[in-house]
Design a protein around this motif. Structure first.
Motif, PDB file in Angstrom:
ATOM      1  N   ARG A  17      -6.773   1.054  -6.723  1.00 24.33           N
ATOM      2  CA  ARG A  17      -5.892   2.197  -6.961  1.00 24.33           C
ATOM      3  C   ARG A  17      -5.469   2.245  -8.432  1.00 24.33           C
ATOM      4  O   ARG A  17      -5.457   3.300  -9.063  1.00 24.33           O
ATOM      5  CB  ARG A  17      -4.665   2.043  -6.063  1.00 24.33           C
ATOM      6  CG  ARG A  17      -3.661   3.137  -6.120  1.00 24.33           C
ATOM      7  CD  ARG A  17      -2.550   2.871  -5.123  1.00 24.33           C
ATOM      8  NE  ARG A  17      -1.859   1.611  -5.411  1.00 24.33           N
ATOM      9  CZ  ARG A  17      -1.212   0.902  -4.509  1.00 24.33           C
ATOM     10  NH1 ARG A  17      -1.146   1.284  -3.252  1.00 24.33           N
ATOM     11  NH2 ARG A  17      -0.607  -0.215  -4.850  1.00 24.33           N
ATOM     12  N   THR A  18      -5.171   1.061  -8.975  1.00 24.34           N
ATOM     13  CA  THR A  18      -4.771   0.976 -10.380  1.00 24.34           C
ATOM     14  C   THR A  18      -5.935   1.326 -11.302  1.00 24.34           C
ATOM     15  O   THR A  18      -5.772   2.055 -12.277  1.00 24.34           O
ATOM     16  CB  THR A  18      -4.281  -0.449 -10.689  1.00 24.34           C
ATOM     17  OG1 THR A  18      -3.205  -0.754  -9.810  1.00 24.34           O
ATOM     18  CG2 THR A  18      -3.818  -0.577 -12.120  1.00 24.34           C
TER      19      THR A  18
ATOM     20  N   TYR B   3      -4.942   8.505  -5.230  1.00 24.96           N
ATOM     21  CA  TYR B   3      -3.568   8.899  -5.561  1.00 24.96           C
ATOM     22  C   TYR B   3      -3.395   9.255  -7.053  1.00 24.96           C
ATOM     23  O   TYR B   3      -2.931  10.347  -7.385  1.00 24.96           O
ATOM     24  CB  TYR B   3      -2.597   7.782  -5.190  1.00 24.96           C
ATOM     25  CG  TYR B   3      -1.143   8.143  -5.390  1.00 24.96           C
ATOM     26  CD1 TYR B   3      -0.476   8.923  -4.468  1.00 24.96           C
ATOM     27  CD2 TYR B   3      -0.440   7.711  -6.526  1.00 24.96           C
ATOM     28  CE1 TYR B   3       0.855   9.273  -4.651  1.00 24.96           C
ATOM     29  CE2 TYR B   3       0.890   8.052  -6.713  1.00 24.96           C
ATOM     30  CZ  TYR B   3       1.531   8.835  -5.770  1.00 24.96           C
ATOM     31  OH  TYR B   3       2.843   9.180  -5.969  1.00 24.96           O
ATOM     32  N   GLY B   4      -3.796   8.340  -7.920  1.00 27.67           N
ATOM     33  CA  GLY B   4      -3.612   8.556  -9.359  1.00 27.67           C
ATOM     34  C   GLY B   4      -4.345   9.791  -9.861  1.00 27.67           C
ATOM     35  O   GLY B   4      -3.733  10.704 -10.432  1.00 27.67           O
TER      36      GLY B   4
ATOM     37  N   VAL C 177      -7.229   5.157 -12.259  1.00 26.96           N
ATOM     38  CA  VAL C 177      -6.742   6.017 -13.339  1.00 26.96           C
ATOM     39  C   VAL C 177      -7.284   5.565 -14.693  1.00 26.96           C
ATOM     40  O   VAL C 177      -6.859   6.047 -15.733  1.00 26.96           O
ATOM     41  CB  VAL C 177      -5.197   6.089 -13.398  1.00 26.96           C
ATOM     42  CG1 VAL C 177      -4.653   6.983 -12.307  1.00 26.96           C
ATOM     43  CG2 VAL C 177      -4.569   4.728 -13.322  1.00 26.96           C
TER      44      VAL C 177
ATOM     45  N   ASP D 194      -6.864   7.746   0.483  1.00 24.20           N
ATOM     46  CA  ASP D 194      -5.826   8.434  -0.301  1.00 24.20           C
ATOM     47  C   ASP D 194      -5.116   7.510  -1.282  1.00 24.20           C
ATOM     48  O   ASP D 194      -4.603   7.951  -2.306  1.00 24.20           O
ATOM     49  CB  ASP D 194      -4.794   9.094   0.615  1.00 24.20           C
ATOM     50  CG  ASP D 194      -5.380  10.290   1.348  1.00 24.20           C
ATOM     51  OD1 ASP D 194      -6.445  10.766   0.925  1.00 24.20           O
ATOM     52  OD2 ASP D 194      -4.769  10.727   2.349  1.00 24.20           O
TER      53      ASP D 194
ATOM     54  N   PRO E  62       0.864  -1.180   0.000  1.00 23.77           N
ATOM     55  CA  PRO E  62       0.000   0.000   0.000  1.00 23.77           C
ATOM     56  C   PRO E  62       0.901   1.231   0.000  1.00 23.77           C
ATOM     57  O   PRO E  62       2.026   1.169   0.477  1.00 23.77           O
ATOM     58  CB  PRO E  62      -0.767  -0.100   1.320  1.00 23.77           C
ATOM     59  CG  PRO E  62      -0.056  -1.066   2.157  1.00 23.77           C
ATOM     60  CD  PRO E  62       0.960  -1.802   1.322  1.00 23.77           C
ATOM     61  N   LEU E  63       0.439   2.344  -0.552  1.00 19.39           N
ATOM     62  CA  LEU E  63       1.202   3.581  -0.434  1.00 19.39           C
ATOM     63  C   LEU E  63       1.072   4.063   1.006  1.00 19.39           C
ATOM     64  O   LEU E  63       0.072   3.782   1.669  1.00 19.39           O
ATOM     65  CB  LEU E  63       0.659   4.631  -1.413  1.00 19.39           C
ATOM     66  CG  LEU E  63       0.859   4.282  -2.887  1.00 19.39           C
ATOM     67  CD1 LEU E  63       0.123   5.282  -3.775  1.00 19.39           C
ATOM     68  CD2 LEU E  63       2.329   4.242  -3.240  1.00 19.39           C
ATOM     69  N   PRO E  64       2.082   4.769   1.518  1.00 17.11           N
ATOM     70  CA  PRO E  64       2.053   5.165   2.935  1.00 17.11           C
ATOM     71  C   PRO E  64       1.034   6.255   3.221  1.00 17.11           C
ATOM     72  O   PRO E  64       1.388   7.390   3.532  1.00 17.11           O
ATOM     73  CB  PRO E  64       3.483   5.651   3.198  1.00 17.11           C
ATOM     74  CG  PRO E  64       3.995   6.065   1.875  1.00 17.11           C
ATOM     75  CD  PRO E  64       3.305   5.215   0.854  1.00 17.11           C
ATOM     76  N   MET E  65      -0.236   5.921   3.101  1.00 18.57           N
ATOM     77  CA  MET E  65      -1.304   6.886   3.360  1.00 18.57           C
ATOM     78  C   MET E  65      -2.589   6.117   3.647  1.00 18.57           C
ATOM     79  O   MET E  65      -2.562   4.891   3.733  1.00 18.57           O
ATOM     80  CB  MET E  65      -1.443   7.827   2.161  1.00 18.57           C
ATOM     81  CG  MET E  65      -1.453   7.142   0.822  1.00 18.57           C
ATOM     82  SD  MET E  65      -1.280   8.246  -0.585  1.00 18.57           S
ATOM     83  CE  MET E  65       0.486   8.466  -0.680  1.00 18.57           C
ATOM     84  N   SER E  66      -3.699   6.812   3.805  1.00 20.64           N
ATOM     85  CA  SER E  66      -4.944   6.121   4.160  1.00 20.64           C
ATOM     86  C   SER E  66      -5.486   5.311   2.987  1.00 20.64           C
ATOM     87  O   SER E  66      -5.037   5.456   1.846  1.00 20.64           O
ATOM     88  CB  SER E  66      -5.986   7.149   4.603  1.00 20.64           C
ATOM     89  OG  SER E  66      -6.341   7.954   3.504  1.00 20.64           O
TER      90      SER E  66
ATOM     91  N   MET F  45      -2.639  12.888  -8.723  1.00 19.84           N
ATOM     92  CA  MET F  45      -1.391  13.148  -9.443  1.00 19.84           C
ATOM     93  C   MET F  45      -1.673  13.725 -10.822  1.00 19.84           C
ATOM     94  O   MET F  45      -0.963  14.602 -11.299  1.00 19.84           O
ATOM     95  CB  MET F  45      -0.586  11.853  -9.636  1.00 19.84           C
ATOM     96  CG  MET F  45       0.090  11.339  -8.413  1.00 19.84           C
ATOM     97  SD  MET F  45       1.221  12.533  -7.728  1.00 19.84           S
ATOM     98  CE  MET F  45       0.751  12.459  -6.023  1.00 19.84           C
ATOM     99  N   HIS F  46      -2.715  13.200 -11.450  1.00 22.21           N
ATOM    100  CA  HIS F  46      -3.022  13.688 -12.799  1.00 22.21           C
ATOM    101  C   HIS F  46      -3.884  14.939 -12.770  1.00 22.21           C
ATOM    102  O   HIS F  46      -4.380  15.373 -13.795  1.00 22.21           O
ATOM    103  CB  HIS F  46      -3.678  12.576 -13.616  1.00 22.21           C
ATOM    104  CG  HIS F  46      -2.792  11.380 -13.777  1.00 22.21           C
ATOM    105  ND1 HIS F  46      -1.544  11.465 -14.331  1.00 22.21           N
ATOM    106  CD2 HIS F  46      -2.936  10.089 -13.395  1.00 22.21           C
ATOM    107  CE1 HIS F  46      -0.965  10.280 -14.309  1.00 22.21           C
ATOM    108  NE2 HIS F  46      -1.788   9.425 -13.731  1.00 22.21           N
TER     109      HIS F  46
END
Ligand SMILES: Nc1ncnc2c1ncn2[C@@H]1O[C@H](COP(=O)(O)OP(=O)(O)O)[C@@H](O)[C@H]1O
Ligand SMILES: [Mg+2]
Lengths: 282, 282
Positions: free
Chosen positions: A191-192, A106-107, A195, A102, A95-99, A110-111
């Motif tokens: 998460r993937t 994330y994606g 995007v 989040d 997991p990314l270091p966030m909730s 970022m975009h």
């Protein structure tokens, strides 16, 4: 025109060749499994498809990978656009270091997607009824009335598609590290997907999971293939049999055989494939 | 079998003995400082500046040195963070090449081992060049030189510990280098970065040689950056150098205060790290 075609792809790490002259087309909207023993170049092949291999400075890629007819190794290729189009699921579900929340946003963050673009994306996701699992009408309505509602909607939609919503809906703002490994892999999927890729690359996505979580992920892929082109690396033959529509068999960096799963598993053309499928070599 | 068990027992005894020795030395330092200094410790010592005749054993305190040291160490920490953090990030392999990174690391290690009097002398030359006399600013500059290699190197270690797979996930979604660095690497390395700051802070606040010529010593609390300032390490040094037992006891009391400040800083860092650790991926 297939989404992805590889033309004489070679990958070398320093002076060690990991992939030799791979030419193959990956069929659309199916699950293509890449099988072969450990170290035969499966991960290298997968990472060549979204240029994640660029991160290994010792790797050199030759040949072409055409995605929608465009060579992604062309010097002017847009790597960010490529990676948006080609999603990636790693072997270990970090997991990314966030909730949890989040992680899913994330994606899109970022975009720098704006509110309207997100509503648009969700509308398109829901229009394509093939996936079925939609947000309830009420969620969609309240999302319009609140500030930040578009992200709430996005999070719910993709967590539903990834089959995780019911398990996490009460702790969206907790650290994603609190989830079980199996849940983390479904979160990675959400998460993937957030995007909106067209292709999903998965590198042995069940190898770190317990059998029940692995089964869930497999089912998830069966369900996603209606909408996405999937390239699924596995070294478990039975898994390839269960989920694969098309098979690419690599051995020692070479493409030995590829074809519809049925054909490769029941009447392989190559002697090495026959031996591998029979379990005589590994 | 007997020999292996004996080996095991000998090594265990050796390890425990070393551990015990280290703890005993630490305890001895604290006990001696306490025993010698506690009697001289008083509220007026913390709140008052030295009155006339303080160094002969009369009234007053070392508030000038306490505040001076805090100013010096905080100022130098801020300055060092501003330089160390970008440097530490730049040493990631995505930015600096392998050679540059390794040369930088080597130089930082050499700087780490440089005696602090050298920083003091060098700081003094810089001050001459800039046209400033012994002052808080001069002390901050010299201390930053001392703290920079420690902080950068410790931060860089923390940043290097961030798993490649975690970065890959960010890149695979189309994030750029800088987005990945700020949104993922920084968060994941944050507890280590905080530890790095405290490590350098602790080293800086206790250093006497680098500020001897650069910050000077006065009896009042500095009112501007260009005022000279007292400091705890030098307060210990000067008081211990007097022939009066009463003043020597105050030197130990000053050392005790320094010890407590460093301890409090470490505790604060622990708490902060824990706060920021909840999202950390292990
Ligand atoms: N970053 C790297 N540097 C050097 N050699 C590598 C690197 N990554 C993979 N290899 C080598 O390339 C070959 C193929 O590896 P990989 O693609 O990971 O195979 P698989 O995923 O099928 O196990 C292996 O021999 C491996 O040792
Ligand atoms: Mg692999």
């Amino acid at each position: 025109m297939p989404h992805i075609s590889l033309r004489s792809l070679n990958v070398t790490y320093r002076d060690r060749r990991a992939l030799r002259d791979i030419t193959v087309d990956v069929p659309d909207a199916q699950i293509t499994t890449i099988i072969g023993p450990s170290g035969c170049g499966k991960t290298s092949l997968l990472k060549s498809l979204n240029r994640l291999i660029d991160l290994s400075e010792e790797a050199r890629v030759e040949g072409e990978v055409l995605i929608d007819g465009v060579n992604i190794y062309h010097p002017k290729a847009d790597i960010i656009a490529l990676r948006r189009k080609v999603g990636f699921l790693s072997q270990k579900p970090y997991p990314l270091p966030m909730s949890i929340y989040d992680n899913v946003t994330y994606g899109p963050r970022m975009h720098r997607m704006n509110r309207e673009q997100i509503f648009q994306q969700i509308a398109e996701l829901e229009k394509d009824r093939s996936l079925g699992r939609l947000c309830p009408e009420s969620t969609r309505l309240t999302a319009r009335t609140r500030r930040g509602g578009e992200m709430d909607l996005l999070v719910e939609c993709y967590l539903r598609v990834a089959g995780l919503w019911d398990e996490v809906k009460d702790r969206l703002h907790d650290p994603a590290t609190g989830l079980s490994v199996g849940q983390q892999q479904r979160l990675a999927l959400a998460r993937t997907l957030a995007v909106e890729p067209e292709v999903i690359l998965a590198d042995e996505p069940t190898s770190a999971l317990d059998p029940i979580s692995a089964k869930l992920i497999e089912e998830e892929f069966q369900f996603l293939k209606k909408k996405y082109t999937i390239v699924f690396v596995t070294h478990i033959l039975r898994q390839a049999r269960r989920i694969g529509d098309y098979v690419i068999f690599l051995y020692l960096g070479e493409l030995v055989e590829h074809g519809p799963a049925q054909q490769v598993f029941t009447s392989p053309r190559d002697e090495k494939t026959r031996a591998y499928v029979a379990g005589d070599i590994s | 079998m007997g020999a292996r068990r004996l080996e095991e027992a000998v090594f265990k005894a050796l390890m425990l003995a070393s551990l015990g020795l280290v703890l005993a030395v630490l305890a001895a330092i604290v006990v001696v400082v306490m025993a010698r200094g506690a009697s001289a410790l008083s509220l007026s010592m913390l709140t008052q500046t030295p009155k006339g005749g303080y160094y002969l054993g009369k009234e007053g305190g070392i508030a000038n040195a306490i505040v001076g040291s805090l100013y010096l160490a905080f100022g130098a920490s801020v300055l060092s963070i501003l330089l160390s953090l970008p440097t530490a990030f730049a040493l990631q392999k995505e930015y600096a090449g392998r050679r540059l990174a390794s040369i930088t690391r080597l130089s930082l290690d050499a700087l780490w081992g440089t005696p602090s009097i050298v920083y003091g002398a060098f700081g003094f030359i810089i001050m001459r060049y800039l046209g400033i006399g012994t002052s808080l600013l001069g002390g901050i500059l010299a201390l930053s030189l001392l703290m920079l290699p420690i902080m950068t190197r410790a931060m860089e270690e923390a940043i290097r510990m961030v798993p490649l797979e975690l970065k890959e996930i960010s890149y695979s979604m189309g994030a750029t280098r800088i987005e990945t660095t700020l949104a993922v690497v920084l968060r994941q390395a944050l507890p280590g970065i905080i530890t790095a700051v405290v490590l350098a802070f602790g080293r800086g606040i206790g250093d006497a040689a680098s500020i001897l010529f650069t910050a000077g010593y006065t009896d009042h609390i500095p009112r501007s950056l260009l005022d000279p300032t007292a400091s705890l390490p030098l307060a210990v040094f000067f008081q211990l150098g007097t022939p009066f037992p009463e003043v020597q006891r105050r030197a130990y009391a000053s050392a005790l205060i320094l010890l407590v400040i460093v301890l409090l800083a470490s505790l604060a860092a622990r708490l902060l790290s824990r706060r920021f650790s909840k999202h950390i991926v292990r």
